[in-house]
Design a protein around this motif. Structure first.
Motif, PDB file in Angstrom:
ATOM      1  N   SER A   1       0.824  -1.208   0.000  1.00  0.00           N
ATOM      2  CA  SER A   1       0.000   0.000   0.000  1.00  0.00           C
ATOM      3  C   SER A   1       0.858   1.257   0.000  1.00  0.00           C
ATOM      4  CB  SER A   1      -0.920  -0.019   1.228  1.00  0.00           C
ATOM      5  OG  SER A   1      -1.694   1.159   1.301  1.00  0.00           O
ATOM      6  N   SER A   2       1.935   1.233   0.772  1.00  0.00           N
ATOM      7  CA  SER A   2       2.776   2.426   0.894  1.00  0.00           C
ATOM      8  C   SER A   2       3.497   2.766  -0.406  1.00  0.00           C
ATOM      9  CB  SER A   2       3.790   2.246   2.018  1.00  0.00           C
ATOM     10  OG  SER A   2       4.821   1.336   1.650  1.00  0.00           O
ATOM     11  N   ILE A   3       3.784   1.744  -1.231  1.00  0.00           N
ATOM     12  CA  ILE A   3       4.467   2.019  -2.501  1.00  0.00           C
ATOM     13  C   ILE A   3       3.469   2.226  -3.648  1.00  0.00           C
ATOM     14  CG2 ILE A   3       6.500   0.718  -1.769  1.00  0.00           C
ATOM     15  CD1 ILE A   3       5.679  -1.532  -3.671  1.00  0.00           C
ATOM     16  N   GLY A   4       2.182   2.158  -3.328  1.00  0.00           N
ATOM     17  CA  GLY A   4       1.155   2.377  -4.340  1.00  0.00           C
ATOM     18  C   GLY A   4       1.042   1.258  -5.351  1.00  0.00           C
ATOM     19  N   TYR A   5       1.345   0.038  -4.916  1.00  0.00           N
ATOM     20  CA  TYR A   5       1.277  -1.097  -5.855  1.00  0.00           C
ATOM     21  C   TYR A   5      -0.159  -1.333  -6.294  1.00  0.00           C
ATOM     22  CZ  TYR A   5       1.694  -5.713  -7.911  1.00  0.00           C
ATOM     23  OH  TYR A   5       1.637  -6.767  -8.779  1.00  0.00           O
ATOM     24  N   ASP A   6      -0.369  -1.398  -7.614  1.00  0.00           N
ATOM     25  CA  ASP A   6      -1.712  -1.627  -8.133  1.00  0.00           C
ATOM     26  C   ASP A   6      -1.726  -2.678  -9.243  1.00  0.00           C
ATOM     27  OD1 ASP A   6      -0.465  -0.236 -10.157  1.00  0.00           O
ATOM     28  OD2 ASP A   6      -1.986   1.339 -10.320  1.00  0.00           O
ATOM     29  N   GLY A   7      -0.674  -3.511  -9.281  1.00  0.00           N
ATOM     30  CA  GLY A   7      -0.601  -4.561 -10.295  1.00  0.00           C
ATOM     31  C   GLY A   7      -1.310  -5.829  -9.845  1.00  0.00           C
ATOM     32  N   TRP A   8      -1.079  -6.906 -10.587  1.00  0.00           N
ATOM     33  CA  TRP A   8      -1.697  -8.184 -10.277  1.00  0.00           C
ATOM     34  C   TRP A   8      -1.108  -8.790  -9.008  1.00  0.00           C
ATOM     35  CZ3 TRP A   8      -5.847 -10.415 -12.463  1.00  0.00           C
ATOM     36  CH2 TRP A   8      -6.248  -9.980 -13.724  1.00  0.00           C
ATOM     37  N   THR A   9      -1.970  -9.437  -8.248  1.00  0.00           N
ATOM     38  CA  THR A   9      -1.558 -10.284  -7.131  1.00  0.00           C
ATOM     39  C   THR A   9      -1.976 -11.700  -7.490  1.00  0.00           C
ATOM     40  OG1 THR A   9      -1.810  -8.531  -5.502  1.00  0.00           O
ATOM     41  CG2 THR A   9      -1.885 -10.805  -4.701  1.00  0.00           C
ATOM     42  N   THR A  10      -0.998 -12.587  -7.637  1.00  0.00           N
ATOM     43  CA  THR A  10      -1.281 -13.944  -8.111  1.00  0.00           C
ATOM     44  C   THR A  10      -1.002 -14.966  -7.031  1.00  0.00           C
ATOM     45  OG1 THR A  10      -0.865 -13.386 -10.426  1.00  0.00           O
ATOM     46  CG2 THR A  10      -0.640 -15.694  -9.817  1.00  0.00           C
ATOM     47  N   VAL A  11      -1.971 -15.848  -6.838  1.00  0.00           N
ATOM     48  CA  VAL A  11      -1.853 -16.930  -5.869  1.00  0.00           C
ATOM     49  C   VAL A  11      -1.109 -18.090  -6.534  1.00  0.00           C
ATOM     50  CG1 VAL A  11      -3.147 -18.611  -4.508  1.00  0.00           C
ATOM     51  CG2 VAL A  11      -3.953 -16.235  -4.673  1.00  0.00           C
TER      52      VAL A  11
END
Length: 272
Positions: A234-244
């Motif tokens: 959240s702090s780095i503004g990550y907005d890409g895919w999160t893959t399980v």
């Protein structure tokens, strides 16, 4: 938040790190469970035709998050640090096929264990072999609008590029704007000094991420410091895919459902 799950063809090796096998049924089930996309773990680019894939994705309102290459190493013994010219040519051709596929679906191609090992050889030679292949493939990928994402993998699986700092050092040497990094928190839990701080320290190169718990089961089933991980992303503004990418215990569907439920409830709160 975009959630994806790793899948493979029905003929994938038993040690492939995927949740579901059989591409058509896996895409349908992933949609039913609540995922937004699938990561395709392929041995060869022609395991599924573009027309079939396009139809399945449209029918199930899904996307391809990335094309994964781990089976190229595990099933075909092809890798970036290979010295044999014929095998290097075969690897290059295979990756160009993945890049072509990703040009239409996902625009990302993973480099995991396919980067190869050192295995007692001269580390500088191995690094140069890697850089030569990475540079050539990055140039080809640029013509297709595709990025290559290098995944640090723990020392018990491979002895080259184990943590985020080492990965970023090599990414900088490749020096291509479409060659970057994909952390996997399972590997980070073994290799990185501090998961949250390492993600923040190397945030410029975080393009895609794999989630699994400390035991490589579904997120929430181990002792991974999830709040720390979610805070860092959240702090780095990550907005890409999160893959399980997990071991399918106690069974694939249960593991997939546990993962999406845990992440929607906990990680999802960071996107409110």
């Amino acid at each position: 938040m975009k959630l994806s799950v790793a899948i493979a063809g029905a003929e994938a090796m038993p040690n492939a790190f995927v949740v579901f096998r059989g591409l058509p049924q896996s895409i349908r089930l992933a949609h039913e469970i609540g995922y937004d996309g699938v990561e395709l773990a392929l041995k060869r680019p022609d395991e599924i035709t573009r027309s079939e894939l396009k139809g399945l994705l449209k029918e199930n309102h899904m996307q391809v998050s990335a094309v994964s290459s781990g089976q190229v190493f595990a099933a075909r013994n092809l890798f970036f640090t290979e010295e044999d010219k014929e095998k290097r040519a075969e690897l290059y051709s295979t990756f160009c096929g993945f890049i072509d596929l990703a040009g239409d679906f996902g625009q990302l191609v993973n480099i995991g264990r396919t980067r190869g090992s050192i295995s007692g050889r001269d580390p500088m030679l191995c690094e140069q072999l890697f850089l030569d292949m990475a540079g050539s493939l990055s140039e080809y990928a640029q013509t297709k609008g595709v990025e290559l994402i290098l995944e640090p993998v723990n020392r018990y699986e491979i002895d080259f590029i184990n943590n985020l700092d080492a990965c970023v050092s090599l990414v900088k040497k490749v020096n291509k704007n479409n060659f970057t990094m994909m952390p996997d928190v399972f590997h980070m839990n073994i290799e990185d000094d501090h998961i949250g701080k390492s993600l923040i320290r190397n945030s410029e190169f975080v393009r895609y991420i794999h989630f699994a718990d400390s035991n490589r089961h579904a997120p929430g089933d181990g002792h991974m410091p999830w709040d720390e991980i979610f805070d860092a992303l959240s702090s780095i503004g990550y907005d890409g895919w999160t893959t399980v990418e997990i071991l399918p215990f106690p069974d694939p569907e249960t593991a997939a459902r546990r993962s999406v439920a845990f992440l929607r409830e906990n990680y999802g709160s960071y996107y409110c």
